[in-house]
Design an enzyme around this catalytic site. Structure first.
Site, short mmCIF file in Angstrom:
data_model
loop_
_atom_site.label_atom_id
_atom_site.label_comp_id
_atom_site.label_asym_id
_atom_site.label_seq_id
_atom_site.Cartn_x
_atom_site.Cartn_y
_atom_site.Cartn_z
CB ALA A 244 115.21 39.73 26.24
CB ALA A 245 111.02 40.26 30.46
N GLY A 246 110.88 42.62 28.37
CA GLY A 246 110.15 43.71 27.71
C GLY A 246 110.18 43.56 26.20
CG ASP A 247 113.86 43.67 24.12
OD1 ASP A 247 113.44 44.84 24.10
OD2 ASP A 247 115.04 43.36 24.35
O1 RIB Z 1 116.40 44.68 26.32
C1 RIB Z 1 117.50 43.82 26.52
C2 RIB Z 1 118.61 44.16 25.59
O2 RIB Z 1 119.06 45.46 25.86
C3 RIB Z 1 119.81 43.26 25.70
O3 RIB Z 1 119.75 42.11 24.89
C4 RIB Z 1 120.95 44.20 25.35
O4 RIB Z 1 121.60 43.88 24.16
C5 RIB Z 1 120.34 45.60 25.31
O5 RIB Z 1 120.15 46.04 24.03
#
Ligand code: RIB
Length: 313
Positions: A244-247
């Site tokens: 989730a760093a990119g998110d």
């Molecule tokens: O980018 C990370 C996410 O990718 C995770 O939380 C997982 O659910 C996938 O969707």
């Protein structure tokens, strides 16, 4: 306001010393059940970075659905555009190694039933941002982008997981954010030459007249907009888990742009947020708040411009 149309998952996460090779079984001491999904993570990141956020997508009618939505609800993400499908909530099977690197397999489940029509009638204003990723059906991603353009919204595209993007969708996209692998995959079919992410990002930005930003892991991020290059380093942090760093980068970047920050400031803010997300285990539990991002972003700003270095009191 930021509208996220995307996936909502439960992450089943194990920690191992080394990621398994094909055919190998690796024992882990246990596992964690954590809310995740690229769409949900980005919505939460934008919200914790200070934006008003609506998340549209789909979950099942199972026990995972509530777990997947709990943190979003607690942080005040608007969940009224989420539909329930008669299929299990999406799940991601994640393995994290000793260096914090991960391997992810996503079972789409209810995400396959996310529909752009769930955005119909949403009150928006020109300049609001629609944030899209690729864990929901592509036809619905395109429909959501068309809906946004008709209303004068800005479309921000995170092409993750990696793959191509049609010229039609690129032409509707104002801001692209991808990692160094995703930008190379995205470029195929767009007639853009370039041997490295920097050249490809520059070429795509020039071709479509949009902003193209690339996250570079420990090297930070860079991008091109209107022929101008922007870059920010990552914070030097102890990496526990990069999930989730990119998110987090995407959500924080969108939040900064929503506040009408320029790209130079927004990329530092997002890079600081993405770096902080690497310091805590799990997707949504690792997403930082505005109160922690701002001082971290100030450190990056100080490094950019020595004249702005703060003097000790
Ligand atoms: O980018 C990370 C996410 O990718 C995770 O939380 C997982 O659910 C996938 O969707």
């Amino acid at each position: 306001m930021i509208i996220v149309f995307g996936s909502i998952n439960i992450d089943l996460v194990t920690r191992v010393d080394a990621l398994p090779k094909p055919g190998e079984t690796v024992a882990a001491p246990g596992y964690a059940v954590v809310p995740g999904g690229k769409g949900a993570n980005q919505a939460l990141a934008a919200r914790r970075a200070g934006a008003g956020v609506v998340l549209a997508g789909a979950v099942g009618r199972d026990g995972f659905a509530d777990l997947a939505l709990d943190m979003l609800a607690a942080d005040g993400v608007d969940l009224t555009r989420i539909v329930r499908a008669d299929t299990p909530t999406g799940a991601a099977f994640i393995t994290v190694d000793a260096e914090g690197q991960n391997q992810i397999v996503v079972g789409s489940g209810a995400n396959a039933f996310a529909r752009a029509a769930s955005l119909d009638g949403l009150a928006t204003k020109p300049g609001d941002i629609l944030l899209l990723q690729w864990e929901v059906p592509e036809a619905e991603i395109c429909a959501a982008a068309r809906w946004a353009k008709a209303l004068g919204l800005r479309v921000m595209l995170n092409r993750a997981p990696a793959g191509p993007v049609t010229p039609e969708l690129m032409a509707m996209t104002d801001i692209v954010v991808v990692n160094e692998h995703e930008v190379m995959a995205l470029a195929e079919g767009h007639g853009v030459d370039g041997a490295d992410p920097e050249a490809v990002a520059s070429g795509l930005s020039a071709r479509y007249g949009n902003a193209v930003f690339v996250t570079l892991g420990a090297e930070g991020a860079m991008g091109w907009a209107d022929g101008i290059r922007h870059a920010a380093p990552a914070l030097p942090v102890e990496v526990i888990d990069t999930t989730a760093a990119g998110d987090t980068f995407c959500g924080a970047f969108a939040a900064a742009l929503d506040r009408r920050r320029g790209y130079e400031t927004a990329i530092e803010f997002a890079s600081a947020a993405g770096s902080l997300a690497c310091t805590i285990f799990g997707a949504q539990p690792s997403i930082p708040t505005l109160a922690t991002i701002e001082p971290a972003a100030a450190i990056l700003a100080d490094g950019r411009n020595p004249d702005h270095r703060r003097t000790p009191p």
